[in-house]
Design a protein around this motif. Structure first.
Motif, short mmCIF file in Angstrom:
data_model
loop_
_atom_site.label_atom_id
_atom_site.label_comp_id
_atom_site.label_asym_id
_atom_site.label_seq_id
_atom_site.Cartn_x
_atom_site.Cartn_y
_atom_site.Cartn_z
N ALA A 239 -7.17 -17.25 7.10
CA ALA A 239 -6.37 -16.72 5.88
C ALA A 239 -5.87 -15.52 5.64
CB ALA A 239 -7.34 -17.18 4.63
N GLY A 240 -4.96 -15.05 5.06
CA GLY A 240 -4.60 -13.74 4.41
C GLY A 240 -2.85 -13.74 4.70
N ASN A 241 -2.35 -12.71 4.79
CA ASN A 241 -2.98 -11.33 4.52
C ASN A 241 -1.80 -10.48 3.86
OD1 ASN A 241 -1.47 -10.98 6.98
ND2 ASN A 241 -3.09 -10.14 8.07
N VAL A 242 -1.23 -11.00 2.87
CA VAL A 242 -0.22 -9.99 2.34
C VAL A 242 -0.68 -8.66 1.94
CG1 VAL A 242 1.30 -10.10 0.32
CG2 VAL A 242 0.84 -12.50 1.39
N SER A 243 0.20 -7.57 2.19
CA SER A 243 -0.27 -6.27 2.05
C SER A 243 -0.69 -6.02 0.46
CB SER A 243 0.80 -5.43 2.51
OG SER A 243 0.72 -4.10 2.14
N SER A 244 -1.69 -5.18 0.06
CA SER A 244 -2.18 -4.65 -1.11
C SER A 244 -1.20 -3.70 -1.51
CB SER A 244 -3.66 -4.15 -0.79
OG SER A 244 -4.65 -4.94 -0.57
N ASN A 245 -0.64 -2.94 -0.57
CA ASN A 245 0.45 -1.96 -1.22
C ASN A 245 1.60 -2.65 -1.76
OD1 ASN A 245 -1.36 -0.08 -0.49
ND2 ASN A 245 -0.42 0.30 1.52
N LEU A 246 2.18 -3.62 -0.97
CA LEU A 246 3.16 -4.52 -1.44
C LEU A 246 2.96 -5.26 -2.88
CD1 LEU A 246 4.53 -6.48 1.65
CD2 LEU A 246 5.76 -4.85 0.51
N LEU A 247 1.77 -5.57 -2.88
CA LEU A 247 1.49 -6.28 -4.10
C LEU A 247 1.38 -5.31 -5.51
CD1 LEU A 247 -1.10 -8.71 -2.90
CD2 LEU A 247 0.95 -9.34 -3.93
N ILE A 248 1.01 -4.07 -5.15
CA ILE A 248 1.07 -3.08 -6.19
C ILE A 248 2.25 -2.49 -6.46
CG2 ILE A 248 -0.08 -0.82 -6.85
CD1 ILE A 248 -2.42 -1.72 -5.10
N GLY A 249 2.90 -2.18 -5.25
CA GLY A 249 4.12 -1.17 -5.59
C GLY A 249 5.44 -1.55 -5.29
N ASP A 250 5.52 -2.85 -4.59
CA ASP A 250 6.82 -3.18 -4.16
C ASP A 250 7.33 -4.24 -5.12
OD1 ASP A 250 9.11 -2.94 -2.53
OD2 ASP A 250 8.03 -2.33 -0.86
N SER A 251 8.73 -4.59 -4.73
CA SER A 251 9.29 -5.92 -5.52
C SER A 251 8.94 -7.20 -5.33
CB SER A 251 10.79 -5.67 -5.19
OG SER A 251 11.12 -6.10 -3.72
#
Length: 348
Positions: A283-295
């Motif tokens: 299971a995983g693993n979409v980046s936290s940074n993407l979820l917070i700051g990207d489109s």
């Protein structure tokens, strides 16, 4: 196929309609519902219902769970500062051990009277009243428990200079985890309990593989062996941070086929599956940074790429965030993970 059937079939190795999506939306749900930290962490009904609402509205699989970051410090003699105003935020931890003298004298409090353990049991009972039949015991990690006894910077120094003292604290961490497990097993029965563990303090950005082998692994094994002796059979692990040089060590846990292994974005999922076994649920693993700051488009693209790589893992695959869903995740980004599962995760 409804979510309950999908997850049950996944764990039983049966066919499912699509890749499951677990959002790990605990504190995030509290923020969406405008709960204060005090309400989310200590009001079990409000916490559960906030999570259940997000799970239903976004299309997540999985179930609500009790989440109080560093909550074990309340059982270990320390304290947490939790805000009573504003929306959910991370609590501030105050560990009980401040110096070598404190560590030498340190003894476990009466674990069964600990506030964190009581809240975990209270949450599990609330979930049981709403049909949940499986309950998660914490298997640590032991080193992470020590990280709640001692400030991180001090612990890192002691791993080098005060090894004997760290081993003492690790033994106490094992005792704490197994005592807490006994309370869960007495309440719900071992056949209804599984064990989950996270390994933030073991990651290779904090400690070397040599240090992992000396200080982390022996105590991880003690906890897993102790839980097996108590009748627990199902285990899940989360590989926090960079664990690439530790993966071979995790094989020594001897997880059963079909175990749930989730991973941080720093560990390629293909490698995790190759080393720990493709017959496990990865299971995983979409980046936290993407979820917070990207489109949303970037999150969707990343989710699709992960699905294409892992969709046909032998033991199954679940799309998840890299770690606990950050409180300030963009709602539209979370929805894109679900959309990716619908668009590219179907098996039928």
């Amino acid at each position: 196929m409804d979510s309950k059937t999908r997850m049950n079939n996944l764990y039983m190795g049966k066919a499912i309609d699509r890749i499951p999506f677990i959002a790990s939306a605990t504190m995030f749900a509290g923020r969406l519902e405008n709960l204060t930290s005090e309400d989310f962490y200590y009001n079990i009904e409000k916490s559960y219902l906030a999570q259940a609402k997000v799970i239903k509205e976004i299309g997540c699989d999985g179930s609500p769970c009790y989440d109080l970051p560093n909550g074990e410090v309340l059982d270990l003699g320390g304290s947490l500062t939790v805000s009573k105003t504003g929306t959910v935020s991370l609590p501030k931890s105050n560990p009980p051990i401040k110096c070598i003298e404190d560590a030498v004298k340190y003894e476990l409090p009466d674990i069964k009277k600990g506030m964190f353990l009581k809240k975990r049991i209270e949450f599990a009972k609330f979930a049981a009243d709403r049909g949940q039949r499986s309950f998660s015991i914490s298997a640590g990690s032991p080193l992470t428990m020590v990280g709640s006894m001692v400030e991180t910077s001090l612990l890192m120094k002691w791993l080098i200079k005060e090894g004997k003292l760290v081993h003492k604290l690790l033994d106490l961490a094992v005792e704490y985890l197994l005592t807490a497990a006994d309370v869960f097993i007495e309440e719900f029965g071992s056949k209804n309990c599984s064990a989950s563990s996270n390994y933030p303090f073991e990651n290779n950005d904090l400690i070397s593989p040599k240090t992992f082998e000396k200080f982390a692994l022996p105590y991880m094994l003690k906890v897993h062996e102790g839980l097996r002796e108590r009748g627990v059979r199902d285990f899940s692990i989360h590989l926090c941070g960079n664990q690439n040089k530790n993966l071979e060590f995790f094989k020594e846990l001897k997880l059963n086929k079909g175990s749930f292994i989730s991973s941080d974005e720093k560990n390629p999922l293909e490698k995790v599956a190759e080393v720990l076994g493709e017959d496990n649920i990865i299971a995983g693993n979409v980046s936290s940074n993407l979820l917070i700051g990207d489109s949303p488009g970037k999150v969707y693209e990343a989710s699709v790429n992960i699905i294409k790589k892992m969709k046909y893992n032998k033991g199954g695959f679940v799309l998840m965030p890299s770690c606990d869903l950050p409180i300030d995740t963009k709602l539209d980004n979370l929805k894109m993970m679900y959309k990716a599962c619908l668009d590219y995760g179907k098996y039928q």
